[in-house]
Design a protein around this motif. Structure first.
Motif, PDB file in Angstrom:
ATOM      1  N   THR A  63       0.829  -1.195   0.000  1.00  0.00           N
ATOM      2  CA  THR A  63       0.000   0.000   0.000  1.00  0.00           C
ATOM      3  C   THR A  63       0.866   1.247   0.000  1.00  0.00           C
ATOM      4  OG1 THR A  63      -1.789  -1.146   1.156  1.00  0.00           O
ATOM      5  CG2 THR A  63      -1.779   1.259   1.290  1.00  0.00           C
ATOM      6  N   ILE A  64       0.600   2.142  -0.941  1.00  0.00           N
ATOM      7  CA  ILE A  64       1.279   3.439  -0.995  1.00  0.00           C
ATOM      8  C   ILE A  64       0.472   4.434  -0.176  1.00  0.00           C
ATOM      9  CG2 ILE A  64       1.903   5.390  -2.495  1.00  0.00           C
ATOM     10  CD1 ILE A  64       2.578   3.336  -4.671  1.00  0.00           C
ATOM     11  N   VAL A  65       1.156   5.124   0.750  1.00  0.00           N
ATOM     12  CA  VAL A  65       0.470   6.080   1.634  1.00  0.00           C
ATOM     13  C   VAL A  65       0.926   7.516   1.446  1.00  0.00           C
ATOM     14  CG1 VAL A  65      -0.114   4.382   3.401  1.00  0.00           C
ATOM     15  CG2 VAL A  65       2.065   5.618   3.544  1.00  0.00           C
ATOM     16  N   GLY A  66       1.979   7.751   0.666  1.00  0.00           N
ATOM     17  CA  GLY A  66       2.441   9.122   0.500  1.00  0.00           C
ATOM     18  C   GLY A  66       3.686   9.227  -0.346  1.00  0.00           C
ATOM     19  N   ASN A  67       4.169  10.463  -0.433  1.00  0.00           N
ATOM     20  CA  ASN A  67       5.373  10.789  -1.194  1.00  0.00           C
ATOM     21  C   ASN A  67       6.133  11.883  -0.476  1.00  0.00           C
ATOM     22  OD1 ASN A  67       2.976  10.305  -3.333  1.00  0.00           O
ATOM     23  ND2 ASN A  67       4.863   9.371  -4.038  1.00  0.00           N
ATOM     24  N   VAL A  68       7.454  11.787  -0.474  1.00  0.00           N
ATOM     25  CA  VAL A  68       8.278  12.839   0.112  1.00  0.00           C
ATOM     26  C   VAL A  68       8.162  14.078  -0.769  1.00  0.00           C
ATOM     27  CG1 VAL A  68      10.636  13.554   0.663  1.00  0.00           C
ATOM     28  CG2 VAL A  68       9.882  11.222   1.186  1.00  0.00           C
ATOM     29  N   GLU A  69       7.772  15.203  -0.150  1.00  0.00           N
ATOM     30  CA  GLU A  69       7.684  16.484  -0.860  1.00  0.00           C
ATOM     31  C   GLU A  69       8.984  17.258  -0.767  1.00  0.00           C
ATOM     32  OE1 GLU A  69       4.297  18.584   0.821  1.00  0.00           O
ATOM     33  OE2 GLU A  69       3.164  18.097  -0.977  1.00  0.00           O
ATOM     34  N   SER A  70       9.627  17.193   0.392  1.00  0.00           N
ATOM     35  CA  SER A  70      10.915  17.866   0.578  1.00  0.00           C
ATOM     36  C   SER A  70      11.716  17.132   1.640  1.00  0.00           C
ATOM     37  CB  SER A  70      10.724  19.337   0.970  1.00  0.00           C
ATOM     38  OG  SER A  70      10.142  19.436   2.250  1.00  0.00           O
ATOM     39  N   GLY A  71      13.039  17.211   1.514  1.00  0.00           N
ATOM     40  CA  GLY A  71      13.927  16.583   2.482  1.00  0.00           C
ATOM     41  C   GLY A  71      14.406  15.195   2.075  1.00  0.00           C
ATOM     42  N   MET A  72      14.245  14.853   0.802  1.00  0.00           N
ATOM     43  CA  MET A  72      14.694  13.522   0.377  1.00  0.00           C
ATOM     44  C   MET A  72      16.192  13.350   0.572  1.00  0.00           C
ATOM     45  SD  MET A  72      13.450  10.677  -0.558  1.00  0.00           S
ATOM     46  CE  MET A  72      14.368   9.164  -0.849  1.00  0.00           C
ATOM     47  N   GLU A  73      16.940  14.432   0.464  1.00  0.00           N
ATOM     48  CA  GLU A  73      18.389  14.335   0.698  1.00  0.00           C
ATOM     49  C   GLU A  73      18.685  13.950   2.151  1.00  0.00           C
ATOM     50  OE1 GLU A  73      17.244  18.549   1.690  1.00  0.00           O
ATOM     51  OE2 GLU A  73      16.685  17.110   0.145  1.00  0.00           O
ATOM     52  N   LEU A  74      17.775  14.267   3.066  1.00  0.00           N
ATOM     53  CA  LEU A  74      17.935  13.871   4.471  1.00  0.00           C
ATOM     54  C   LEU A  74      17.630  12.390   4.652  1.00  0.00           C
ATOM     55  CD1 LEU A  74      16.206  16.975   6.121  1.00  0.00           C
ATOM     56  CD2 LEU A  74      18.599  16.686   5.428  1.00  0.00           C
TER      57      LEU A  74
END
Length: 193
Positions: A152-163
């Motif tokens: 189940t997909i619940v979301g997506n990273v909008e910002s901070g993927m580099e973290l």
């Protein structure tokens, strides 16, 4: 002719801005994870998985994800966290059991969708039973089409993927992490700081 180029460029820019605004989650469906290096903002997707998103928000608002370890982290694949039963690094953490627990809220039936697992996708972890997701989730470092329609997909990273990329990695095959990084705190953007 130059005016038409500028006008069409402006229309295209406005259209792209409107499209990106439509993708961004409203504050009620925005989860913010404070990690060692800063904040990661996740757009939750109740349009795809309403029951899972509701459970995540309940756990966030109860402080259940605070200090929970990223117990399984595989380079080039994903970082898994959310075991509120055995993964709380300040209360009851067990390196042997982290990843086997859930929460007191119970398991949730699968809410599979046609969305694809891409870099930054947030999915629910589960056991062999597709209806066994509870509190654990993972963030993809890279695309993983082999998970499509299986988790189940619940979301997506909008910002901070580099973290997220900076989260301490585990052993190559199992992903088990010695002295793991943790979610310092989690909150829903609509709530007061």
């Amino acid at each position: 002719m130059q005016f038409l180029k500028i006008a069409s460029s402006l229309v295209l820019s406005v259209g792209l801005l409107a499209a990106s605004a439509a993708v961004a989650a409203e504050p009620e469906n925005t989860m913010i994870l404070k990690l060692k290096d800063g904040d990661v903002t996740i757009a939750l997707r109740p349009d795809l998985a309403p029951k899972h998103v509701e459970q995540i928000k309940t756990l966030v608002r109860g402080g259940e994800y605070d200090n929970v370890a990223f117990h399984r982290v595989i380079e080039g694949f994903m970082a898994q966290t959310g075991d509120v039963q055995y993964g709380d690094m300040t209360d009851g953490y067990s390196s042997q059991r982290a990843g086997t627990g859930g929460s007191s809220l119970g398991n949730i039936e699968a809410e599979f969708s046609k969305e694809t697992f891409a870099r930054g996708t947030v999915g629910m972890a589960r056991a062999q039973d597709p209806n066994s997701a509870n509190s654990q989730f993972f963030i993809m470092f890279a695309p993983g089409a082999f998970l499509d329609g299986q988790y189940t997909i619940v979301g997506n990273v909008e910002s901070g993927m580099e973290l997220v990329d900076n989260i301490k990695k585990g052993q190559p095959q199992s992903g088990a992490v010695t002295d793991p990084d943790r979610i310092i705190s989690a909150r829903i953007a609509a709530d007061a700081n």
